[in-house]
Design an enzyme around this catalytic site. Structure first.
Site, PDB file in Angstrom:
ATOM      1  N   THR A   1       1.071  -4.181   4.336  1.00  0.00           N
ATOM      2  CA  THR A   1       0.795  -4.420   5.763  1.00  0.00           C
ATOM      3  C   THR A   1       0.176  -5.782   6.046  1.00  0.00           C
ATOM      4  O   THR A   1       0.244  -6.265   7.170  1.00  0.00           O
ATOM      5  CB  THR A   1      -0.129  -3.325   6.323  1.00  0.00           C
ATOM      6  OG1 THR A   1      -1.352  -3.311   5.577  1.00  0.00           O
ATOM      7  CG2 THR A   1       0.540  -1.962   6.255  1.00  0.00           C
TER       8      THR A   1
ATOM      9  N   THR B   1       0.813  -1.217   0.000  1.00  0.00           N
ATOM     10  CA  THR B   1       0.000   0.000   0.000  1.00  0.00           C
ATOM     11  C   THR B   1       0.843   1.262   0.000  1.00  0.00           C
ATOM     12  O   THR B   1       0.463   2.273  -0.588  1.00  0.00           O
ATOM     13  CB  THR B   1      -0.940   0.006   1.227  1.00  0.00           C
ATOM     14  OG1 THR B   1      -1.824  -1.096   1.137  1.00  0.00           O
ATOM     15  CG2 THR B   1      -1.749   1.293   1.298  1.00  0.00           C
TER      16      THR B   1
ATOM     17  N   LYS C   1      -0.984  -6.903  13.098  1.00  0.00           N
ATOM     18  CA  LYS C   1      -1.950  -5.988  12.498  1.00  0.00           C
ATOM     19  C   LYS C   1      -3.299  -6.235  13.146  1.00  0.00           C
ATOM     20  O   LYS C   1      -3.787  -7.365  13.179  1.00  0.00           O
ATOM     21  CB  LYS C   1      -2.020  -6.212  10.988  1.00  0.00           C
ATOM     22  CG  LYS C   1      -2.925  -5.224  10.263  1.00  0.00           C
ATOM     23  CD  LYS C   1      -2.871  -5.428   8.741  1.00  0.00           C
ATOM     24  CE  LYS C   1      -3.766  -4.417   8.038  1.00  0.00           C
ATOM     25  NZ  LYS C   1      -3.715  -4.534   6.565  1.00  0.00           N
TER      26      LYS C   1
END
Length: 338
Positions: free
Chosen positions: A101, A21, A174
């Protein structure tokens, strides 16, 4: 002359770009979901943050250009070897790896186990694409370069720099699908902050890593197949049986609670162990120690427990452990060491 002298005093940091990203673009400045990852190259990333030149001599390499859900064992091996080759050079003081991520915590933990240097290695990403309003990538990248060039970061293991925070690879995860504060280290806590152009450390991991690790990937071209079986109510052995039939050398059982074994599934795990697969009991909960001989008689079943590692990190450690040994006693030692 003054600027040249200043550059000589700055640390030399190499950015290895893998996509994600942080290198993504959206249809408009308000597009924060539904964007396209891995479209921006490493030189463009560097040019977008000219302030980095004030804290480090930065060079860049594009090692991959993928969204991180497509990261493979082969990518990890190639990345780990490249990191070790660079860190062996005296003119490289630290490395930053830009990464998607989704699997960043996994890549970070893999590198934490295979990097053979005390020099800083920092993974960084973004939760918003580079084209978004308030994109988090530029400041995250600046902080990561600052951290990788800091003498205070040496020997801390592989780190993740996100949201002005420093997290250790072993324990970070995450926690949110889309918000910028997604990366956290539940219970055990982050390593520190980055503020005012300086890292502040408050703790370090007590587990072995990097230069102290026993794992060596220099001669490896592949890793043993290890798969994850997820626990849930009304669980069956369909996935487990398929993984074993496909040649899995190890199974991570991401059980409910403290790694409990459902009545329908336990015989399948026992059979898999009898066929030679290593069984590691982990938990889908995400926090806490997996108690050995707690919800199962691990000594009798010849199973291993994952300690505090989540299932996806337990898979990584088991793959590397299997490159050295097939002894469950030794593998259990490894899980309590790393």
């Amino acid at each position: 002359m003054a600027s040249a002298a200043h550059a000589q005093k700055l640390p030399n940091v190499t950015i290895l770009a893998t996509g994600g990203t942080i290198a993504g673009t959206g249809a408009s400045s308000t597009t924060t979901v539904g964007y396209t990852a891995a479209t921006v190259g490493v030189q463009q990333l560097i040019q977008a943050v000219p302030e980095m030149a004030k804290v480090a001599n930065v060079t860049g390499e594009q090692v991959f250009q993928i969204a991180s859900e497509s990261m493979t064992n082969e990518h990890w091996l190639a990345l780990g070897k490249r990191v070790n080759a660079l860190l062996a050079q005296p003119n490289v003081d630290g490395i930053v790896i830009t990464h998607g991520t989704d699997t960043m915590e996994e890549t970070a933990y893999f590198l934490n186990l295979v990097v053979k240097s005390r020099k800083p290695v920092v993974l960084v990403g973004a939760m918003r694409p580079s084209t978004a309003l308030s994109a988090d990538g530029p400041i995250n990248l600046y902080n990561a370069v600052l951290l990788a060039g800091s003498a205070d970061a040496a020997g801390k293991g592989v780190m993740i720099a996100m949201g002005d925070q420093i997290h250790g690879a072993r324990d970070v995860t995450k926690t949110n699908t889309s918000t910028p504060d997604s990366f956290k280290t539940p219970e055990l806590g982050m390593l520190g902050y980055i503020q005012g152009g300086k890292p502040f450390f408050y703790r370090s991991s007590a587990r072995k890593h990097t230069a102290e690790s026993e794992f060596d990937i220099s001669a490896l071209s592949s890793l043993p197949q290890v798969d994850i079986v997820y626990g849930y109510a009304n669980m069956n052995t369909v996935a487990l049986d398929a993984f074993v039939a496909a040649g899995a050398k190890g199974i991570i059982h991401a059980g409910v609670g403290d790694g409990s074994l459902a009545a329908k599934v336990k015989p399948g795990l026992v059979a898999a162990r009898q066929k030679g697969a290593i069984i590691v009991r982990s938990s889908r909960v995400g926090n806490g120690i997996l108690a050995r001989n707690g919800e199962a008689n691990d000594d009798e079943l010849d199973f291993v427990v994952s300690d505090t590692l989540n299932p996806q990190k337990a898979r990584i450690l088991l793959m590397l452990a299997l490159t050295k040994t097939s002894s469950t006693k030794d593998i259990q030692r490894i899980f309590y060491t790393y």
